[in-house]
Design an enzyme around this catalytic site. Structure first.
Site, PDB file in Angstrom:
ATOM      1  N   SER A  97      -5.000 -56.766  -1.467  1.00 22.85           N
ATOM      2  CA  SER A  97      -3.992 -57.266  -0.530  1.00 22.85           C
ATOM      3  C   SER A  97      -2.785 -56.329  -0.545  1.00 22.85           C
ATOM      4  O   SER A  97      -2.902 -55.175  -0.965  1.00 22.85           O
ATOM      5  CB  SER A  97      -3.601 -58.698  -0.921  1.00 22.85           C
ATOM      6  OG  SER A  97      -2.851 -59.300   0.111  1.00 22.85           O
ATOM      7  N   ASN A  98      -1.645 -56.791  -0.076  1.00 24.00           N
ATOM      8  CA  ASN A  98      -0.444 -55.949  -0.067  1.00 24.00           C
ATOM      9  C   ASN A  98       0.788 -56.810  -0.289  1.00 24.00           C
ATOM     10  O   ASN A  98       0.688 -58.020  -0.482  1.00 24.00           O
ATOM     11  CB  ASN A  98      -0.363 -55.164   1.248  1.00 24.00           C
ATOM     12  CG  ASN A  98      -0.338 -56.086   2.437  1.00 24.00           C
ATOM     13  OD1 ASN A  98       0.585 -56.884   2.591  1.00 24.00           O
ATOM     14  ND2 ASN A  98      -1.358 -56.006   3.279  1.00 24.00           N
ATOM     15  N   ARG A  99       1.961 -56.197  -0.246  1.00 23.17           N
ATOM     16  CA  ARG A  99       3.186 -56.868  -0.673  1.00 23.17           C
ATOM     17  C   ARG A  99       3.870 -57.683   0.418  1.00 23.17           C
ATOM     18  O   ARG A  99       4.978 -58.166   0.231  1.00 23.17           O
ATOM     19  CB  ARG A  99       4.167 -55.820  -1.214  1.00 23.17           C
ATOM     20  CG  ARG A  99       3.695 -55.213  -2.529  1.00 23.17           C
ATOM     21  CD  ARG A  99       4.661 -54.161  -3.008  1.00 23.17           C
ATOM     22  NE  ARG A  99       6.016 -54.666  -3.080  1.00 23.17           N
ATOM     23  CZ  ARG A  99       7.115 -53.923  -2.986  1.00 23.17           C
ATOM     24  NH1 ARG A  99       6.991 -52.630  -2.816  1.00 23.17           N
ATOM     25  NH2 ARG A  99       8.310 -54.465  -3.050  1.00 23.17           N
ATOM     26  N   ALA A 164       0.753 -57.750   8.010  1.00 22.36           N
ATOM     27  CA  ALA A 164       0.379 -56.506   7.323  1.00 22.36           C
ATOM     28  C   ALA A 164      -1.107 -56.620   7.010  1.00 22.36           C
ATOM     29  O   ALA A 164      -1.505 -57.179   5.986  1.00 22.36           O
ATOM     30  CB  ALA A 164       1.192 -56.348   6.049  1.00 22.36           C
TER      31      ALA A 164
END
Ligand code: C5P
Length: 299
Positions: A97-99, A164
């Site tokens: 995943s991402n932030r 995102a």
């Protein structure tokens, strides 16, 4: 909780001079708790618990104006917002995943709701409570988000893709937890995810499409290239390498690039204010594009 008596001669002051406003501050900005309107000329007894002219702060005044006299300029619009990260499974307990916190997308949904729009919020996993009044569609993977976005696209008049999306997914996630074999290492075979934004641009019909570009370097140049490559009407670019803005921050500082060649650098503001500025730009660009006097050529 803060209580103000409106005493300034602002645009609000003309209508609400003397009113007592109680607000509290929440994550999404000021929230109106109570409004006690008084006849314009009535004198208010001085009370210690009121901040009489706390409206001197420009941003506070604007926030109050939004609360007390909300613009309904998006009434009749159906705004589709994608938000948050996507989560791509590696096995039943791990993922890529991402932030992204989802705060920017939720702010867009909140601002659009306040301005009278119907809002569909498609969001990857976040810790946020979705704004009341939005149709909320929780998703996990990019593929889930794509399906949901395409399903709701047809009825949308404005699409804002603040999500995102993970660029890659694991080709074949394991059905069982991958055992740790420390002496061997682990190689993941990744496949590119579909570019949802590009696909929406090809199918959007008359809807106005807004994309986001989180960059860490050469923000303007990269964003301008993305604007063209993705086929969007408006691109919101921000530099996520700067502390205090972008990922998981309360504030954001963005540049708005449009397909007619316009570029606007906005100052650092709360995400809700950025959301309103984006919606202002959407409304303005659409009006200009539809006006017969418009001689702007799309690229
Ligand atoms: O290519 P990049 O991820 O920087 O593009 C950002 C924009 O494209 C965002 O609006 C994001 O929601 C969208 N996007 C998408 N599908 C992807 C990757 C990005 O819709 N697979």
């Amino acid at each position: 909780m803060r209580t103000w008596r409106i005493a300034s001669r602002s645009s609000l002051g003309l209508r609400l001079c003397g009113a007592v406003v109680t607000v509290c501050e929440r994550e999404a900005g000021l929230v109106l708790v109570g409004l006690q309107a008084l006849p314009p000329q009535q004198e208010l007894p001085v009370r210690d618990d009121l901040q009489h002219v706390a409206l001197s702060g420009h941003q506070e005044l604007e926030a109050l104006e939004r609360l007390l006299a909300p613009r309904r300029d998006l009434a009749g619009e159906r705004v589709l917002v994608t938000s948050g990260p996507t989560r791509e499974p590696i096995d039943p307990v791990r993922y890529i995943s991402n932030r992204s916190s989802g705060k920017m997308g939720q702010a867009v949904a909140t601002a659009a709701l306040r301005r009278g729009a119907e809002v569909i919020l498609i969001s990857g996993p976040t810790t946020l409570t979705p704004p009341a009044g939005a149709v909320y569609v929780p998703v996990q993977t990019a593929e889930d988000m794509r399906e949901a976005a395409l399903q709701h696209l047809e009825r949308a008049t404005i699409v804002i893709k603040a999500a995102a999306v993970a660029d890659y997914r694991v080709k074949q996630p394991s059905a069982t937890k991958i055992k740790s074999r420390k002496d061997e290492g682990l190689t993941l075979d990744l496949a590119p995810n579909p570019d949802i934004l590009k696909e929406l641009a090809a199918r959007k019909g008359r809807a106005f499409l807004v994309g986001f570009a989180a960059e860490t370097n050469d923000v303007r140049a990269n964003a301008a290239a993305k604007l063209r490559a993705k086929g969007v009407d408006l691109l919101v670019a921000n530099d996520v390498s700067v502390k205090g803005i972008g990922f998981d921050a309360e504030d954001n500082q963005v540049t708005l690039l449009d397909r007619w060649g316009g570029a606007i650098d906005l100052p650092k503001m709360s995400k809700l204010e950025v959301a309103d500025a984006i919606l202002d730009r959407v409304v303005g660009l659409r009006a200009a594009d539809r006006s017969p006097a418009s001689n702007r050529a799309a690229h």
